[in-house]
Design an enzyme around this catalytic site. Structure first.
Site, short mmCIF file in Angstrom:
data_model
loop_
_atom_site.label_atom_id
_atom_site.label_comp_id
_atom_site.label_asym_id
_atom_site.label_seq_id
_atom_site.Cartn_x
_atom_site.Cartn_y
_atom_site.Cartn_z
N ASP A 119 0.86 -1.20 0.00
CA ASP A 119 0.00 0.00 0.00
C ASP A 119 0.89 1.25 0.00
O ASP A 119 2.10 1.15 0.29
CB ASP A 119 -0.89 -0.08 1.26
CG ASP A 119 -2.10 0.84 1.20
OD1 ASP A 119 -2.46 1.27 0.10
OD2 ASP A 119 -2.69 1.09 2.27
N GLU A 176 -1.56 7.02 -7.54
CA GLU A 176 -2.56 7.95 -6.98
C GLU A 176 -2.44 9.35 -7.55
O GLU A 176 -1.34 9.83 -7.81
CB GLU A 176 -2.39 8.00 -5.45
CG GLU A 176 -3.32 9.00 -4.77
CD GLU A 176 -3.24 8.95 -3.24
OE1 GLU A 176 -2.97 7.88 -2.67
OE2 GLU A 176 -3.44 10.01 -2.63
P1 13P Z 1 -8.92 3.37 6.06
O1 13P Z 1 -7.79 3.30 7.05
O2 13P Z 1 -9.72 4.62 6.22
O3 13P Z 1 -9.75 2.13 6.05
O4 13P Z 1 -8.26 3.53 4.61
C1 13P Z 1 -7.56 2.46 4.07
C2 13P Z 1 -6.79 2.85 2.88
O5 13P Z 1 -7.26 3.55 2.01
C3 13P Z 1 -5.45 2.29 2.77
O6 13P Z 1 -4.76 2.77 1.67
#
Ligand code: 13P
Length: 284
Positions: free
Chosen positions: A82, A134
């Protein structure tokens, strides 16, 4: 099954009216909860690691427990890094066996975001690793990325089209008004922008900031083209609350394995609920 990248699972979901859940894991127990929730619902799933989690445990430890859990599984599972700003860490994850990565250069000027994102695509694609990129700035805290309300801004639709044409990401994350972390008020989602971007780009769209969104918001975003939904904060809460609630109710027991089990149950129940809500159950 061996881990796969996000292409097939997101390609199937995009346009078919459902989304694949992407859940940020913290350790072995939370990974097991994601895998068993996906098996129980017969759903494809994305296991996500934040950059911080990779640094905390080390890439080789994480990949070994993920392969151990995902290997015997019969559902499609992708392992995705991520929000990452660090190209060296992205490279380490690609070399270690992650099947997907996200370059987050959204805080940079547009042209710089383009060139960094393109560079990651060039690194990843020959290794069959998918790339999410992004545009815009999503408010809130995700890992070590902090975006204040006054610095957040939505993606621009013309820039989104140019970005996707130039970078050709496998998954695109435009800022559309959702937030990372706990919502302080009712989020104002730019549905028109999402619809416009989805109509003009080919890449499946990722919805960030899933924790705390109302069911109808998820459904509308999915119907407008979001094929991947990110959930992180929900797992952090279940991880700690599941543990604490069991201990508070049984505080003379001091049996760690039972506490870990209670934590697992809390995590898995929330993940199953989200998979069902996103419509990906039975979509293997
Ligand atoms: P949340 O922590 O609000 O669930 O968002 C998760 C997210 O978008 C991780 O990239």
């Amino acid at each position: 099954m061996p881990l796969e990248n996000m292409n097939a699972m997101l390609g199937k979901a995009a346009g078919a009216g459902y989304a694949v859940g992407a859940f940020n894991i913290l350790d072995y127990n939370s990974t097991k909860a994601v895998v068993l929730a996906a098996e129980e619902t017969n759903a494809p799933v994305i296991i996500q690691t934040s950059a911080k989690t990779v640094i905390f445990w080390g890439a080789s430890a994480i990949i070994s427990w993920i392969r151990q859990l995902a290997g015997p599984s019969r559902v499609p599972i992708a392992l995705h890094l991520d929000h990452c700003k660090d190209l060296d860490l992205i490279e380490e994850c690609i070399e270690s066996g992650w099947t997907s990565v996200m370059i987050d250069a959204s805080s940079k000027p547009f042209e710089e975001n383009l060139s960094l994102s393109r560079k990651v695509v060039q690194m990843a694609r020959p290794k069959n690793v998918t790339v999410e990129a992004e545009l815009g700035a999503i408010v809130g805290v995700e890992d070590d990325i902090h975006v204040k309300q006054q610095d957040s801004h939505l993606a621009d639709s013309d820039q989104a089209i140019k970005f996707c044409e130039d970078v050709e990401p496998d998954c695109f994350a435009p800022a559309i008004g959702t937030a990372h972390g706990v919502y302080k008020g009712v989020p104002k989602i730019a549905y028109d922008l999402l619809e416009e971007i989805a109509a003009k780009i080919e890449a499946p769209i990722a919805l960030h900031g899933g924790t705390g969104l109302a069911d109808n918001v998820f459904k509308k975003c999915i119907s407008l083209g979001c094929a991947k939904v990110n959930i992180s904060t929900q797992l952090k809460y279940a991880f700690i609350d599941g543990f604490v609630a069991y201990h508070n109710a049984n505080n003379i027991e001091y049996n760690p394995l039972k506490v870990i089990d209670a934590q697992f149950d809390a995590l898995k129940a929330g993940i199953v609920e989200k998979i069902n809500l996103f419509g990906s159950s039975g979509k293997v």
